[in-house]
Design a protein around this motif. Structure first.
Motif, PDB file in Angstrom:
ATOM      1  N   ALA A 187       0.814  -1.216   0.000  1.00  0.00           N
ATOM      2  CA  ALA A 187       0.000   0.000   0.000  1.00  0.00           C
ATOM      3  C   ALA A 187       0.847   1.265   0.000  1.00  0.00           C
ATOM      4  N   TYR A 188       1.935   1.272   0.776  1.00  0.00           N
ATOM      5  CA  TYR A 188       2.732   2.483   0.928  1.00  0.00           C
ATOM      6  C   TYR A 188       4.237   2.305   0.738  1.00  0.00           C
ATOM      7  N   TRP A 189       4.789   1.164   1.187  1.00  0.00           N
ATOM      8  CA  TRP A 189       6.241   1.062   1.173  1.00  0.00           C
ATOM      9  C   TRP A 189       6.738  -0.321   0.774  1.00  0.00           C
ATOM     10  N   LEU A 190       7.990  -0.328   0.314  1.00  0.00           N
ATOM     11  CA  LEU A 190       8.743  -1.542  -0.010  1.00  0.00           C
ATOM     12  C   LEU A 190      10.131  -1.360   0.571  1.00  0.00           C
ATOM     13  N   TYR A 191      10.550  -2.305   1.401  1.00  0.00           N
ATOM     14  CA  TYR A 191      11.901  -2.300   1.946  1.00  0.00           C
ATOM     15  C   TYR A 191      12.655  -3.444   1.274  1.00  0.00           C
ATOM     16  N   VAL A 192      13.673  -3.102   0.504  1.00  0.00           N
ATOM     17  CA  VAL A 192      14.472  -4.119  -0.188  1.00  0.00           C
ATOM     18  C   VAL A 192      15.536  -4.605   0.779  1.00  0.00           C
ATOM     19  N   THR A 193      15.433  -5.865   1.186  1.00  0.00           N
ATOM     20  CA  THR A 193      16.404  -6.420   2.126  1.00  0.00           C
ATOM     21  C   THR A 193      17.637  -6.942   1.409  1.00  0.00           C
ATOM     22  N   ASP A 194      17.461  -7.459   0.208  1.00  0.00           N
ATOM     23  CA  ASP A 194      18.558  -8.072  -0.536  1.00  0.00           C
ATOM     24  C   ASP A 194      18.387  -7.785  -2.019  1.00  0.00           C
ATOM     25  N   LEU A 195      19.445  -7.334  -2.647  1.00  0.00           N
ATOM     26  CA  LEU A 195      19.491  -7.206  -4.098  1.00  0.00           C
ATOM     27  C   LEU A 195      20.919  -7.518  -4.517  1.00  0.00           C
ATOM     28  N   GLY A 196      21.065  -8.597  -5.256  1.00  0.00           N
ATOM     29  CA  GLY A 196      22.394  -8.984  -5.702  1.00  0.00           C
ATOM     30  C   GLY A 196      22.364  -9.579  -7.093  1.00  0.00           C
ATOM     31  N   VAL A 197      23.496  -9.440  -7.777  1.00  0.00           N
ATOM     32  CA  VAL A 197      23.663 -10.005  -9.113  1.00  0.00           C
ATOM     33  C   VAL A 197      24.996 -10.747  -9.133  1.00  0.00           C
ATOM     34  N   ASP A 198      24.981 -11.926  -9.711  1.00  0.00           N
ATOM     35  CA  ASP A 198      26.198 -12.721  -9.899  1.00  0.00           C
ATOM     36  C   ASP A 198      27.270 -11.836 -10.539  1.00  0.00           C
ATOM     37  N   ARG A 199      28.489 -11.887 -10.019  1.00  0.00           N
ATOM     38  CA  ARG A 199      29.575 -11.037 -10.536  1.00  0.00           C
ATOM     39  C   ARG A 199      29.744 -11.163 -12.050  1.00  0.00           C
ATOM     40  N   ASP A 200      29.533 -12.359 -12.593  1.00  0.00           N
ATOM     41  CA  ASP A 200      29.689 -12.579 -14.036  1.00  0.00           C
ATOM     42  C   ASP A 200      28.557 -11.977 -14.867  1.00  0.00           C
TER      43      ASP A 200
END
Length: 146
Positions: free
Chosen positions: A70-83
């Protein structure tokens, strides 16, 4: 050359996530204390679980987020493989999570950024915030996920 990657909502196991963490810099955000137990809770209970896989099915990107839709999103983890960095996977994960949570017009996004990731988030239009409060009394022994 960019490889075809598919992003979808998907629950993954703690073992899959730990394997993925070994191929990113994201693992450094976790304390050593009860690591496997806490990762198992994370992957099982997070509100939004987005996974990017290559054609072979290898996890090359992950976004976990908590939202009230409704109001918010807290991103706890965002990662991408180094390759796979620099291919737009992180950007697409963020846009997809924002849409799932309720969209840009209704949902504010918050996260704690690793200093090396700040330019990425600024490129997405995010700004540093001064109004965030913290309560943190957990045991915290840093380590590298291997």
């Amino acid at each position: 050359m960019r490889e075809k990657v598919e992003i979808k909502e998907e629950r993954i196991t703690a073992e899959e996530y730990i394997d993925f963490l070994k191929r990113t810099d994201l693992g450094s955000q976790y304390p050593k204390e009860r690591f496997a137990e806490r990762i198992a809770r994370l992957v099982d209970r997070v509100s939004i679980s987005l996974v990017a896989r290559n054609r072979a099915g290898l996890i090359v990107g992950v976004l976990f987020g908590l939202t009230d839709y409704a109001y918010w999103l807290y991103v706890t983890d965002l990662g991408v493989d180094r390759d796979y960095e620099g291919q737009g996977i992180g950007t697409q994960l963020m846009k997809t999570a924002h849409t799932i949570a309720g969209g840009e017009k209704d949902i504010a996004v918050y996260l704690i950024a690793n200093e090396k990731a700040v330019p990425f988030y600024e490129k997405l239009g995010m700004k540093r915030a001064d109004d965030v409060m913290e309560y943190n009394h957990i045991e915290w022994t840093g380590f590298k996920v291997q």
